[in-house]
Design an enzyme around this catalytic site. Structure first.
Site, mmCIF file in Angstrom:
data_model
loop_
_atom_site.group_PDB
_atom_site.id
_atom_site.type_symbol
_atom_site.label_atom_id
_atom_site.label_comp_id
_atom_site.label_asym_id
_atom_site.label_seq_id
_atom_site.Cartn_x
_atom_site.Cartn_y
_atom_site.Cartn_z
ATOM 1 C CG ASP A 61 24.863 11.781 -17.269
ATOM 2 O OD1 ASP A 61 25.128 12.672 -17.096
ATOM 3 O OD2 ASP A 61 25.291 10.860 -18.067
ATOM 4 C CD GLU A 118 29.761 12.425 -22.473
ATOM 5 O OE1 GLU A 118 30.854 11.752 -21.918
ATOM 6 O OE2 GLU A 118 29.385 13.484 -22.003
HETATM 7 C C1 FRU Z 1 27.969 12.099 -19.415
HETATM 8 C C2 FRU Z 1 28.582 10.989 -19.068
HETATM 9 C C3 FRU Z 1 28.167 9.946 -19.456
HETATM 10 C C4 FRU Z 1 28.644 8.917 -18.368
HETATM 11 C C5 FRU Z 1 28.454 9.274 -17.363
HETATM 12 C C6 FRU Z 1 29.466 9.318 -16.139
HETATM 13 O O1 FRU Z 1 27.634 13.282 -18.542
HETATM 14 O O2 FRU Z 1 29.940 11.443 -19.042
HETATM 15 O O3 FRU Z 1 28.879 9.603 -20.694
HETATM 16 O O4 FRU Z 1 27.999 7.549 -18.528
HETATM 17 O O5 FRU Z 1 28.405 10.797 -17.453
HETATM 18 O O6 FRU Z 1 29.016 9.646 -14.930
#
Ligand code: FRU
Length: 599
Positions: free
Chosen positions: A151, A320
C-alpha cells in the site's frame, strides 16, 4: 590475500564452530570474515569483524522465513524475518550495519538448517547496487529501490513536495517486516528515494496509515509538524503516532503510543482528515467489514463517533485502507463526500479492489446516498489500497493505487523488487445518467513524460485494420490516445501484440454495453491461475469513446472518456507490444484519431 579469522570464544567451547574463510584478491579492500556458531536445532549465531556498512543477506524466496534477532551486548535490538537461502540464492538484500557496535554485535538466526547455503554466503559491502536488472521493472511508475512494496501510505504534500510513504519490506521481495518506505517528488512523476521513515518496534510492524500537516499545532509537536498515524501490528492492531519536525526527513515516535486500541482483530489503516466546520480531526479506520469514525482535538485522544458499512456495498472480504474526501461535482458548484473503501477479497474479478460510496458527512456520521449500488473505482484487477494526498494544492484530490492484487502479489515474475504504484490520478465527480460516479483522470503532470506523437492517423475499420509498428524504438513505455466513433458495429475490438504472439485484447461490446480487456495470452501468466483473465467495465452504450492507454514495462492502464471508467491491469510480455490489430463485428467503425507518444 587470504584472511582467516578464528574465534574460539570460551563460552561456546562445546558448540560446533564454523569458520568462514574468505578470500580476497590483493587489489581489493580486505574483506573480514564471518564467524558462524551453530547451536543446534536450526539455530546459529553470526559475528562479524568489519568496517563495512552493509551486511548482504542471501535470499531464497521459497525458503521458510528465518527469525533473525539482531543483538547488541546480548540484548535484542531488532527482529527481522528473512528467507535466508537454503539451497539457492535468488538475490541479496542489504542490512545496514552503520549504527551498530560491531564488536558487540551478534546476529542470532533461528529456523535455518546447519547445511543451508546462507551460512557460507553472507557478504559485506559499502554500497548496494539498485540499478535495474529486470526487464519487467516499470520505468515511470514508482517502485521501491529493492524489496517488497504494498500500500501507498501517509501521502502528504508540504511546501512544494509530494511525500509518498509505502508499506515496505527491505529484507526481501515478499510481504513481511513492514516499515514505511519513503520517496519524494516535486511533480508526481519523478521520485527520489529517501531513507526508511518508520521502522517496526516492540508495539509491532508498521502497517498502513496516513499523514497530516498539523498547521495549528494541535498535537503540540510544533506548528506544521507532519504527523503520521499508522497501525502498530503486534499481537493486536492498535493505532500509533509519529511526527516529523524536519519536513519528513526523520520521524519520532510519540511516547504515549498506542493512541487507540480495540478488541476487534482487524482494526487498522487510519486515515486522518481535518474537518473544517467543527475544526476537528477525524480518523476513519477499517474495522472488519466496516469503517469506523473517531474524532480528536489533538490527534492523541480519540472519541468513537459512528460506524458505516453494514448493508452497503460489497462484503466479500475485509475492508481496508479508507479515505474520505469532499469532491467537486463537474459542471456544478456542488460537492459530495466520497468514502473510498478497499476490499480484499471480494473484488469484481477476484481478490482486491477499491469500492467507493458517495454521500454526506457531518463530522460524525457518513450517510450513503445510493445504498442500493456497489460502485467500483477501477475495473481492472490490479488497483488496490487506493488513497489520496493530504493537503494537496489547489483543492486537488490526487490518488494512487498499489498496482497489484493479493491473489498473486507475492508471485509476480520479478525479483529485485516487487510491486509498483499506479500513475497518479486526479479525482472528480460526474453525473452519468442520473448517478454520480467517481472519475479518475491521469494527473496532468504526466504529460511531461510525452515525446513527440510518432504515430498519428485516422482510419475506418471494416472487419480488419493493422498497424505494423506503434513506435520505432519501442521500449514498452508509451501512451496511446484515440477516439473511436461507431457507425454500425456491434463489437469494436483491438489487440496490442508483439512478435512473440503475446497479446492483450480490448473489446467494446455494444450489444451489452461493456468494455473488456483480456490478458489471458499477454505474456508470462504462469505464476498464478488467478492472473490470466478478462476484466470488464459496464460503460453503457455510446457512439463515441475516447481512450488513453498508459503502457509501462509490466502494466496497462486504460482510461475511458477521460477516466469515467478505468481499468488497471498488470501484464508481463517478453517484448513490448508494438503492433495493433483493429477488428469489427456486425458493422464498421471509425478511429477518428490515433496518437502514440513514447514516454
Ligand atoms: C492492505 C493491507 C492493510 C495493512 C497492510 C499491511 O493491503 O492489508 O490493511 O495495513 O496491507 O501491509
Amino acid at each position: 590475500m587470504k584472511i582467516v579469522y578464528i574465534d574460539l570464544a570460551k563460552g561456546f567451547r562445546n558448540l560446533a564452530i564454523a569458520v568462514l574463510t574468505l578470500v580476497t584478491t590483493s587489489c581489493q579492500a580486505t574483506i573480514p570474515p564471518f564467524v558462524v556458531r551453530h547451536l543446534g536445532n536450526d539455530h546459529g549465531i553470526v559475528q562479524l569483524k568489519t568496517n563495512n556498512k552493509l551486511l548482504l543477506l542471501p535470499i531464497e524466496e521459497s525458503a521458510p522465513e528465518a527469525r533473525v534477532n539482531v543483538m547488541q551486548n546480548q540484548k535484542n535490538v531488532s527482529t527481522l524475518h528473512v528467507r535466508l537461502a537454503v539451497n539457492n540464492i535468488d538475490y541479496y538484500v542489504p542490512f545496514d550495519l552503520s549504527n551498530l557496535d560491531i564488536p558487540a554485535l551478534a546476529i542470532n538466526v533461528q529456523n535455518v538448517p546447519d547445511s543451508a547455503l546462507c551460512w557460507r554466503s553472507f557478504e559485506l559491502a559499502d554500497e548496494f547496487d539498485t540499478q535495474n536488472r529486470e526487464s519487467h521493472r516499470p520505468v515511470y511508475h514508482f517502485t521501491p529501490p529493492y524489496g517488497w512494496m504494498n500500500d501507498p501510505n501517509g501521502m502528504v504534500y508540504k511546501d512544494g513536495t509530494y511525500h509518498l510513504f509505502y508499506q515496505y519490506n527491505p529484507y526481501g521481495s515478499m510481504w513481511g517486516n513492514m516499515h514505511w518506505g519513503h520517496a519524494t517528488s516535486q511533480d508526481l512523476v519523478s521520485w527520489q528515494h529517501q531513507p526508511v521513515a518508520i521502522s517496526p518496534d516492540d508495539l509491532g510492524a508498521i502497517f498502513s496509515g496516513s499523514c497530516v500537516v498539523d498547521k495549528n499545532n494541535t498535537a503540540g509537536f510544533g506548528k506544521d509538524a507532519i504527523v503520521a498515524l499508522y497501525t502498530s501490528a503486534g499481537e493486536r492492531q492498535t493505532q500509533s503516532l509519529a511526527y516529523s519536525i524536519d519536513n519528513g526527513k526523520s520521524f519520532s515516535k510519540y511516547e504515549g503510543n498506542p493512541v487507540l486500541t480495540s478488541e476487534a482483530p482487524d482494526f487498522r489503516d487510519p486515515k486522518v482528515i481535518w474537518y473544517e466546520p467543527t475544526e476537528t480531526w477525524i480518523m476513519i479506520l477499517a474495522v472488519g467489514q466496516e469503517m469506523q469514525f473517531f474524532s480528536s482535538a489533538n490527534l492523541k485522544d480519540w472519541t468513537y463517533e459512528s460506524s458505516f458499512g453494514e448493508g452497503h456495498g460489497a462484503h466479500g472480504g475485509v475492508w481496508e485502507c479508507p479515505d474520505l474526501i469532499e469532491v467537486h461535482i463537474e459542471g456544478s458548484n456542488n460537492k459530495e463526500w466520497v468514502l473510498l473503501c478497499n476490499i480484499n477479497p471480494g473484488g469484481p474479478f477476484g481478490g482486491s479492489a477499491t469500492q467507493y460510496f458517495i454521500g454526506d458527512f457531518n463530522g460524525k456520521v457518513f450517510n450513503n446516498h445510493s445504498p442500493e449500488l456497489t460502485k467500483w473505482m477501477d475495473y481492472g484487477k490490479d488497483h488496490y489500497a487506493t488513497v489520496t494526498w493530504s493537503n494537496a494544492p489547489d483543492n486537488r484530490h490526487i490518488a494512487i493505487a498499489w498496482m497489484s492484487n493479493w491473489q498473486y502479489a507475492n508471485q509476480v515474475p520479478t525479483k529485485q523488487f516487487r510491486s509498483a504504484n499506479s500513475i497518479p490520478r486526479d479525482l472528480s465527480l460526474v453525473n452519468k445518467e442520473g448517478n454520480l460516479i467517481l472519475k479518475s483522470t491521469p494527473s496532468p503532470e504526466l504529460e511531461i513524460l510525452r515525446g513527440e506523437a510518432s504515430n498519428k492517423r485516422s482510419f475506418t475499420v471494416n472487419k480488419d485494420y493493422n498497424i505494423d509498428k506503434l513506435l520505432d524504438n519501442n521500449k514498452g513505455l508509451y501512451e496511446i490516445v484515440m477516439t473511436i466513433k461507431n457507425k454500425d458495429a456491434e463489437f469494436i475490438g483491438f489487440r496490442l501484440f508483439n512478435s512473440q504472439g503475446e497479446e492483450v485484447d480490448f473489446c467494446y461490446n455494444l450489444i451489452e454495453g461493456n468494455f473488456s480487456m483480456n490478458r489471458a495470452n499477454s505474456g508470462d501468466v504462469s505464476f498464478s491461475k488467478e492472473f490470466p483473465i478478462t476484466t470488464i467495465a459496464p460503460i453503457g452504450k455510446t457512439d463515441e469513446i475516447t481512450l488513453r492507454i498508459f503502457a509501462d514495462k509490466s502494466s496497462l492502464e486504460l482510461f475511458m472518456n477521460d477516466g469515467e471508467y478505468v481499468m488497471t491491469n498488470l501484464v508481463f510480455p517478453s517484448t513490448p507490444y508494438n503492433r495493433a490489430n483493429f477488428y469489427s463485428k456486425g458493422g464498421n467503425y471509425e478511429v477518428t484519431s490515433f496518437d502514440v507518444y513514447s514516454l
